[in-house]
Design an enzyme around this catalytic site. Structure first.
Site, PDB file in Angstrom:
ATOM      1  N   PRO A   2       0.834  -1.388   0.065  1.00  0.00           N
ATOM      2  CA  PRO A   2      -0.049   0.146   0.009  1.00  0.00           C
ATOM      3  C   PRO A   2       0.899   1.196   0.066  1.00  0.00           C
ATOM      4  O   PRO A   2       1.921   1.303   0.843  1.00  0.00           O
ATOM      5  CB  PRO A   2      -0.799  -0.168   1.316  1.00  0.00           C
ATOM      6  CG  PRO A   2      -0.945  -1.671   1.806  1.00  0.00           C
ATOM      7  CD  PRO A   2       0.651  -1.984   1.253  1.00  0.00           C
ATOM      8  N   GLU A   3       0.839   2.055  -0.872  1.00  0.00           N
ATOM      9  CA  GLU A   3       1.144   3.447  -0.965  1.00  0.00           C
ATOM     10  C   GLU A   3       0.430   4.690  -0.713  1.00  0.00           C
ATOM     11  O   GLU A   3      -0.652   4.390  -0.169  1.00  0.00           O
ATOM     12  CB  GLU A   3       1.721   3.499  -2.497  1.00  0.00           C
ATOM     13  CG  GLU A   3       2.610   2.421  -2.902  1.00  0.00           C
ATOM     14  CD  GLU A   3       4.091   2.708  -2.583  1.00  0.00           C
ATOM     15  OE1 GLU A   3       4.393   3.885  -1.960  1.00  0.00           O
ATOM     16  OE2 GLU A   3       4.833   1.885  -2.950  1.00  0.00           O
TER      17      GLU A   3
END
Ligand SMILES: [Zn+2]
Length: 269
Positions: A2-3
């Site tokens: 997840p960014e």
């Protein structure tokens, strides 16, 4: 992994369901995450969630007398499910808020659930984080000041979270393309005009990704989906050997700091 855009999409997704509501109960099924989930987390029932903020890739649930700090690690996702929904194998943490449950699924257990009664910005994990790319704090002038005297190349410079948070590999490559800057240039050699274009490109790239993820807000909430959607429309990322969407020159791939960098040798100088 997840960014920042996925974390921001998550924040926007959960915020309206949590703010102003009281925590009914907490279930920790597996305390052995990246760090052990502290016992204090188990005693949060009765507190009201006042705000859901984000700092870098950390989500901060303001509970009045302290903050619950959540991080999705390598493989984590948060979703809202109906109270009483049976947990899956990797559903390690539940925050029950009335009829809904905020549930953390994290197969690889690199995520974090922590509690602090100090200002969260002072927490050891957050203290050294760089500036927020979507805030007004990042503009051309600030980026120009930050890059002075740096001999690091601009691509790894952007990815160093102690300088600017949340500009991951995809977003660094895409932003440099939009700004027309060769990723091999030394950060300290960028002009004020380069930095103005680059700070604007970073914001545009992240906002585009957030919008792409925003479409999954309804059923919630996207550590999967957002990135894939974004990649299909990428200017350069993962497009080695293909034609530049602007000038038709072949996109090149190289490795910088053990990370793949994609760029157009004609558009980026
Ligand atoms: Zn090009």
């Amino acid at each position: 992994m997840p960014e920042l855009p996925e974390v921001e999409v998550t924040r926007r997704g959960i915020e309206p369901h949590l703010v102003g509501r009281a925590i009914s109960s907490v279930t920790v099924r597996e305390p052995r995450l990246r760090w052990r989930v502290p016992r204090a987390v188990g005693a949060l029932a009765g507190r009201q969630v006042r705000a859901v903020r984000r700092r870098g890739k950390y989500l901060l649930l303001d509970c009045g007398d302290g903050h619950l700090i959540l991080h999705l690690g390598m493989s984590g996702s948060l979703r809202l499910v109906a109270a009483g929904s049976a947990p899956g194998k990797h559903d390690h943490f539940d925050l029950v808020v009335g009829e809904q449950v905020l549930r953390l699924r994290d197969p690889r257990r690199f995520g974090a659930v922590l509690w602090t009664t100090q200002p969260p910005e002072a927490h050891p994990l957050l203290r050294h984080l760089g500036i927020e790319p979507l805030s007004r704090a990042l503009d051309g002038r600030r980026l120009h000041a930050l890059t002075r005297a740096s001999r690091v190349r601009i691509k790894p410079f952007l990815m160093d979270g102690r300088r600017v948070v949340g500009v991951g590999n995809i977003y660094a490559s895409e932003s440099l393309f939009l700004a027309g800057i060769d990723p091999r240039r030394a950060a300290g050699r960028l002009s004020a005009a380069d930095c103005a274009r680059l700070s604007a490109a970073i914001k545009r790239t992240l906002r585009t990704a957030i919008r792409a993820g925003g479409s999954s807000l309804r059923d919630f909430v996207g550590s999967d989906g957002a990135e894939g959607y974004f990649q299909r429309r990428a200017w350069v990322y993962d497009r080695a050997g293909q034609a530049c969407r602007r000038c038709a020159t072949t996109i090149r791939r190289m490795v910088q700091g053990q990370r793949a960098t994609y760029f157009c040798p004609r558009c980026q100088r």
